[in-house]
Design a protein around this motif. Structure first.
Motif, PDB file in Angstrom:
ATOM      1  N   SER A 145       0.973   3.991  -2.970  1.00 13.86           N
ATOM      2  CA  SER A 145       0.761   5.402  -2.689  1.00 13.86           C
ATOM      3  C   SER A 145       1.855   6.267  -3.313  1.00 13.86           C
ATOM      4  O   SER A 145       1.572   7.320  -3.889  1.00 13.86           O
ATOM      5  CB  SER A 145       0.718   5.619  -1.177  1.00 13.86           C
ATOM      6  OG  SER A 145       0.535   6.978  -0.881  1.00 13.86           O
ATOM      7  N   GLU A 146       3.091   5.834  -3.203  1.00 14.08           N
ATOM      8  CA  GLU A 146       4.194   6.597  -3.798  1.00 14.08           C
ATOM      9  C   GLU A 146       4.090   6.636  -5.315  1.00 14.08           C
ATOM     10  O   GLU A 146       4.298   7.672  -5.936  1.00 14.08           O
ATOM     11  CB  GLU A 146       5.539   6.024  -3.362  1.00 14.08           C
ATOM     12  CG  GLU A 146       5.887   6.384  -1.955  1.00 14.08           C
ATOM     13  CD  GLU A 146       7.383   6.463  -1.711  1.00 14.08           C
ATOM     14  OE1 GLU A 146       8.168   6.618  -2.671  1.00 14.08           O
ATOM     15  OE2 GLU A 146       7.752   6.377  -0.532  1.00 14.08           O
ATOM     16  N   TRP A 169       1.303   6.064  -7.218  1.00 12.13           N
ATOM     17  CA  TRP A 169       0.083   6.766  -7.634  1.00 12.13           C
ATOM     18  C   TRP A 169       0.246   8.275  -7.436  1.00 12.13           C
ATOM     19  O   TRP A 169      -0.150   9.074  -8.280  1.00 12.13           O
ATOM     20  CB  TRP A 169      -1.117   6.220  -6.870  1.00 12.13           C
ATOM     21  CG  TRP A 169      -2.406   6.596  -7.501  1.00 12.13           C
ATOM     22  CD1 TRP A 169      -3.266   7.564  -7.076  1.00 12.13           C
ATOM     23  CD2 TRP A 169      -2.993   6.040  -8.683  1.00 12.13           C
ATOM     24  NE1 TRP A 169      -4.345   7.638  -7.925  1.00 12.13           N
ATOM     25  CE2 TRP A 169      -4.201   6.708  -8.911  1.00 12.13           C
ATOM     26  CE3 TRP A 169      -2.604   5.037  -9.565  1.00 12.13           C
ATOM     27  CZ2 TRP A 169      -5.033   6.427  -9.980  1.00 12.13           C
ATOM     28  CZ3 TRP A 169      -3.434   4.747 -10.633  1.00 12.13           C
ATOM     29  CH2 TRP A 169      -4.629   5.429 -10.828  1.00 12.13           C
ATOM     30  N   GLY A 170       0.833   8.678  -6.300  1.00  6.44           N
ATOM     31  CA  GLY A 170       1.063  10.100  -6.040  1.00  6.44           C
ATOM     32  C   GLY A 170       2.066  10.703  -7.008  1.00  6.44           C
ATOM     33  O   GLY A 170       1.902  11.834  -7.473  1.00  6.44           O
ATOM     34  N   GLU A 178      -4.432   2.010  -7.634  1.00  4.21           N
ATOM     35  CA  GLU A 178      -5.281   3.102  -7.154  1.00  4.21           C
ATOM     36  C   GLU A 178      -5.995   2.684  -5.869  1.00  4.21           C
ATOM     37  O   GLU A 178      -6.029   3.426  -4.890  1.00  4.21           O
ATOM     38  CB  GLU A 178      -6.294   3.486  -8.223  1.00  4.21           C
ATOM     39  CG  GLU A 178      -7.190   4.635  -7.805  1.00  4.21           C
ATOM     40  CD  GLU A 178      -8.183   5.021  -8.881  1.00  4.21           C
ATOM     41  OE1 GLU A 178      -8.613   6.178  -8.859  1.00  4.21           O
ATOM     42  OE2 GLU A 178      -8.544   4.182  -9.726  1.00  4.21           O
ATOM     43  N   ALA A 209      -3.484   2.420  -3.018  1.00  2.77           N
ATOM     44  CA  ALA A 209      -2.995   3.737  -2.594  1.00  2.77           C
ATOM     45  C   ALA A 209      -3.992   4.441  -1.681  1.00  2.77           C
ATOM     46  O   ALA A 209      -3.617   5.333  -0.925  1.00  2.77           O
ATOM     47  CB  ALA A 209      -2.700   4.611  -3.816  1.00  2.77           C
ATOM     48  N   ARG A 210      -5.242   4.034  -1.738  1.00  2.00           N
ATOM     49  CA  ARG A 210      -6.280   4.663  -0.914  1.00  2.00           C
ATOM     50  C   ARG A 210      -6.504   3.946   0.407  1.00  2.00           C
ATOM     51  O   ARG A 210      -7.384   4.328   1.164  1.00  2.00           O
ATOM     52  CB  ARG A 210      -7.579   4.746  -1.699  1.00  2.00           C
ATOM     53  CG  ARG A 210      -7.426   5.694  -2.867  1.00  2.00           C
ATOM     54  CD  ARG A 210      -8.713   5.962  -3.528  1.00  2.00           C
ATOM     55  NE  ARG A 210      -8.505   7.003  -4.531  1.00  2.00           N
ATOM     56  CZ  ARG A 210      -9.271   7.176  -5.561  1.00  2.00           C
ATOM     57  NH1 ARG A 210     -10.313   6.421  -5.739  1.00  2.00           N
ATOM     58  NH2 ARG A 210      -9.017   8.135  -6.422  1.00  2.00           N
ATOM     59  N   PRO A 262       3.245  12.807  -1.968  1.00  2.00           N
ATOM     60  CA  PRO A 262       4.486  12.066  -2.172  1.00  2.00           C
ATOM     61  C   PRO A 262       5.674  13.030  -2.151  1.00  2.00           C
ATOM     62  O   PRO A 262       5.500  14.238  -2.339  1.00  2.00           O
ATOM     63  CB  PRO A 262       4.309  11.455  -3.567  1.00  2.00           C
ATOM     64  CG  PRO A 262       3.370  12.386  -4.258  1.00  2.00           C
ATOM     65  CD  PRO A 262       2.465  12.922  -3.190  1.00  2.00           C
ATOM     66  N   THR A 298       0.828  -1.207   0.000  1.00  2.00           N
ATOM     67  CA  THR A 298       0.000   0.000   0.000  1.00  2.00           C
ATOM     68  C   THR A 298       0.862   1.256   0.000  1.00  2.00           C
ATOM     69  O   THR A 298       0.527   2.239  -0.665  1.00  2.00           O
ATOM     70  CB  THR A 298      -0.978   0.018   1.190  1.00  2.00           C
ATOM     71  OG1 THR A 298      -0.260  -0.153   2.397  1.00  2.00           O
ATOM     72  CG2 THR A 298      -2.026  -1.069   1.052  1.00  2.00           C
ATOM     73  N   ARG A 299       1.961   1.226   0.715  1.00  2.00           N
ATOM     74  CA  ARG A 299       2.870   2.390   0.728  1.00  2.00           C
ATOM     75  C   ARG A 299       3.509   2.566  -0.643  1.00  2.00           C
ATOM     76  O   ARG A 299       3.631   3.678  -1.159  1.00  2.00           O
ATOM     77  CB  ARG A 299       3.929   2.192   1.817  1.00  2.00           C
ATOM     78  CG  ARG A 299       4.995   3.252   1.875  1.00  2.00           C
ATOM     79  CD  ARG A 299       4.451   4.563   2.441  1.00  2.00           C
ATOM     80  NE  ARG A 299       5.353   5.662   2.195  1.00  2.00           N
ATOM     81  CZ  ARG A 299       6.313   6.037   3.007  1.00  2.00           C
ATOM     82  NH1 ARG A 299       6.503   5.408   4.145  1.00  2.00           N
ATOM     83  NH2 ARG A 299       7.091   7.048   2.696  1.00  2.00           N
ATOM     84  N   ALA A 348      -1.589   3.500   3.684  1.00  2.00           N
ATOM     85  CA  ALA A 348      -0.809   3.693   2.454  1.00  2.00           C
ATOM     86  C   ALA A 348       0.407   4.585   2.675  1.00  2.00           C
ATOM     87  O   ALA A 348       1.534   4.150   2.546  1.00  2.00           O
ATOM     88  CB  ALA A 348      -1.686   4.256   1.342  1.00  2.00           C
TER      89      ALA A 348
END
Length: 184
Positions: free
Chosen positions: A84-85, A87-88, A135, A138-139, A148, A80-81, A143
């Motif tokens: 997130s990186e 996707w951001g 996606e 990342a939510r 980012p 998830t992290r 995450a």
């Protein structure tokens, strides 16, 4: 049409139906797709020197993702992290490209075409990431921080360099690992 007529009909229907209707959709995991995008970005990075003979300074500074990857730290991150990186970072790059296209530097038309190709590629990468659930991951609550890591870019050369490093770095790492987990 009795049972004797139904069996040949179903048999023929099986051969006439498109294969996509018979199999469930799978995420895009062909590594040649990302390899193609990376190769195009490398070529564009090499060509930018001739397009921007002096310098292609942007009218305003744009924020781009920090593309440095510490591989040991990356492997220790949760999915998830990582999502997130990636996707951001994708969102930052798309925003930076949009800003650059809205207020382009004084440059030849070939640069405008290159910026349009970069945007198109990032939208394709966005769809690949969606297909491997980046996606959604990342939510997740665990995450990462909302924003980012980012850095400023003041030239097209820097923007293109970050774009290339993002594709061959975090995006490619994430997609490759996601596809491996689908294969298991």
């Amino acid at each position: 049409m009795g049972i004797s007529g139904l069996i040949p009909f179903l048999f023929i229907l099986e051969f006439l139906a498109p294969p996509a209707l018979l199999a469930p959709l799978q995420p895009i995991c062909d590594p040649r797709v990302m390899d193609k995008y990376i190769l195009e970005a490398q070529q564009a990075d090499q060509d930018i020197g001739t397009v921007c003979a002096s310098s292609c300074t942007l009218p305003e500074t744009v924020q781009v993702p920090d593309t440095k990857v510490n591989f040991l730290e990356w492997k220790r991150m949760t999915r998830t992290r990582q999502a997130s990186e990636v996707w951001g970072g994708l969102a930052l790059l798309l925003t930076a490209l949009s800003q650059t296209q809205e207020r382009p530097p004084a440059s030849p038309p070939s640069l405008q075409e290159q910026l349009a190709r970069m945007s198109s590629t990032l939208l394709s990468v966005k769809e690949i990431l969606r297909s491997v659930n980046a996606e959604a991951e990342a939510r997740q609550p665990d995450a990462a921080p909302a924003a980012p890591p980012a850095a400023p870019a003041r030239t097209v050369e820097k923007l293109l360099s970050v774009y290339l490093n993002f594709l061959r770095g975090k995006a490619n790492l994430y997609i490759t690992e996601a596809c491996r987990s689908y294969a298991r």
